[in-house]
Design a protein around this motif. Structure first.
Motif, PDB file in Angstrom:
ATOM      1  N   PRO A  35     -23.001  -6.386 110.381  1.00 43.64           N
ATOM      2  CA  PRO A  35     -22.906  -6.733 111.919  1.00 43.64           C
ATOM      3  C   PRO A  35     -23.921  -5.821 112.806  1.00 43.64           C
ATOM      4  O   PRO A  35     -24.357  -4.688 112.290  1.00 43.64           O
ATOM      5  CB  PRO A  35     -21.227  -6.152 112.065  1.00 43.64           C
ATOM      6  CG  PRO A  35     -21.381  -5.277 111.043  1.00 43.64           C
ATOM      7  CD  PRO A  35     -22.021  -5.663 109.924  1.00 43.64           C
ATOM      8  N   THR A  36     -23.890  -6.300 113.979  1.00 41.66           N
ATOM      9  CA  THR A  36     -24.962  -5.715 114.868  1.00 41.66           C
ATOM     10  C   THR A  36     -24.464  -4.246 115.281  1.00 41.66           C
ATOM     11  O   THR A  36     -23.231  -4.264 115.631  1.00 41.66           O
ATOM     12  CB  THR A  36     -25.374  -6.549 116.045  1.00 41.66           C
ATOM     13  OG1 THR A  36     -25.998  -7.733 115.321  1.00 41.66           O
ATOM     14  CG2 THR A  36     -26.262  -6.042 116.914  1.00 41.66           C
ATOM     15  N   GLY A  37     -25.256  -3.305 115.528  1.00 43.81           N
ATOM     16  CA  GLY A  37     -25.063  -2.044 116.381  1.00 43.81           C
ATOM     17  C   GLY A  37     -24.504  -1.068 115.712  1.00 43.81           C
ATOM     18  O   GLY A  37     -24.195  -0.018 116.196  1.00 43.81           O
ATOM     19  N   GLY A  38     -24.307  -0.803 114.200  1.00 44.26           N
ATOM     20  CA  GLY A  38     -23.949   0.279 113.499  1.00 44.26           C
ATOM     21  C   GLY A  38     -25.127   1.181 113.288  1.00 44.26           C
ATOM     22  O   GLY A  38     -26.217   1.050 113.843  1.00 44.26           O
ATOM     23  N   SER A  39     -24.759   2.544 112.574  1.00 44.51           N
ATOM     24  CA  SER A  39     -25.725   3.354 112.122  1.00 44.51           C
ATOM     25  C   SER A  39     -26.242   3.126 110.813  1.00 44.51           C
ATOM     26  O   SER A  39     -25.577   2.816 109.976  1.00 44.51           O
ATOM     27  CB  SER A  39     -25.273   4.784 112.501  1.00 44.51           C
ATOM     28  OG  SER A  39     -24.085   4.916 111.524  1.00 44.51           O
ATOM     29  N   VAL A  40     -27.606   3.220 110.590  1.00 41.11           N
ATOM     30  CA  VAL A  40     -28.234   2.818 109.404  1.00 41.11           C
ATOM     31  C   VAL A  40     -28.936   4.141 108.809  1.00 41.11           C
ATOM     32  O   VAL A  40     -29.911   4.560 109.627  1.00 41.11           O
ATOM     33  CB  VAL A  40     -28.930   1.665 109.449  1.00 41.11           C
ATOM     34  CG1 VAL A  40     -29.546   1.246 108.143  1.00 41.11           C
ATOM     35  CG2 VAL A  40     -28.269   0.363 109.813  1.00 41.11           C
ATOM     36  N   LEU A  41     -28.954   4.289 107.496  1.00 42.55           N
ATOM     37  CA  LEU A  41     -30.018   5.170 106.941  1.00 42.55           C
ATOM     38  C   LEU A  41     -30.484   4.508 105.795  1.00 42.55           C
ATOM     39  O   LEU A  41     -30.072   3.764 104.999  1.00 42.55           O
ATOM     40  CB  LEU A  41     -29.096   6.453 106.151  1.00 42.55           C
ATOM     41  CG  LEU A  41     -30.053   7.063 105.036  1.00 42.55           C
ATOM     42  CD1 LEU A  41     -30.840   7.885 106.055  1.00 42.55           C
ATOM     43  CD2 LEU A  41     -29.190   8.223 104.341  1.00 42.55           C
ATOM     44  N   ASP A  42     -32.063   4.160 105.870  1.00 40.41           N
ATOM     45  CA  ASP A  42     -32.686   3.710 105.112  1.00 40.41           C
ATOM     46  C   ASP A  42     -33.363   4.672 104.163  1.00 40.41           C
ATOM     47  O   ASP A  42     -34.553   5.302 104.599  1.00 40.41           O
ATOM     48  CB  ASP A  42     -33.721   2.792 105.801  1.00 40.41           C
ATOM     49  CG  ASP A  42     -34.758   1.693 105.064  1.00 40.41           C
ATOM     50  OD1 ASP A  42     -34.532   1.871 103.566  1.00 40.41           O
ATOM     51  OD2 ASP A  42     -35.319   0.944 105.396  1.00 40.41           O
TER      52      ASP A  42
END
Length: 122
Positions: A35-42
């Motif tokens: 879903p749009t808008g979360g926090s992501v660690l790549d």
């Protein structure tokens, strides 16, 4: 862990048809499930292809990589983005062995195209 031994090879193949198709397949899978808008660690963000796509869709993205060269490539690509996308991306040099975040810090953690370069010990 460093990626130095495979870095030049990786960078030389970035625009190959195989890499372009692989990145598109990953992007479509993420779009279908995230879903749009979360926090992501790549983790192992490299030049930032997926991280930038996610930031364009409203995610707060932290890109972590051990390579200063690839982070510089990512930073150059980020500089060409709109200011709102730039504001959603934080780049960090670091090692996947020692993530500087407590558990549960992100809604999503990515680690694409990393394990095959990992120097496994037997």
């Amino acid at each position: 862990m460093t990626f130095t031994s495979g870095e030049d090879r990786w960078r030389s193949r970035l625009n190959s048809l195989r890499q372009v198709v692989r990145q598109e397949v990953v992007a479509r899978q993420l779009a279908a499930h995230v879903p749009t808008g979360g926090s992501v660690l790549d983790v192992g963000c490299g030049q930032g292809t997926q991280a930038l796509r996610l930031a364009r869709h409203g995610h707060q993205v932290t890109g972590l990589d051990s390579s200063t060269t690839l982070l510089a490539d990512f930073s150059d690509a980020l500089a060409a983005e709109q200011s709102d996308v730039q504001a959603r991306v934080h780049l960090l040099r670091g090692d996947a062995h020692n993530l500087p975040f407590p558990p549960g810090s992100f809604d999503l953690v990515l680690c694409h195209g990393v394990l095959m370069y990992y120097p496994w010990e037997t």
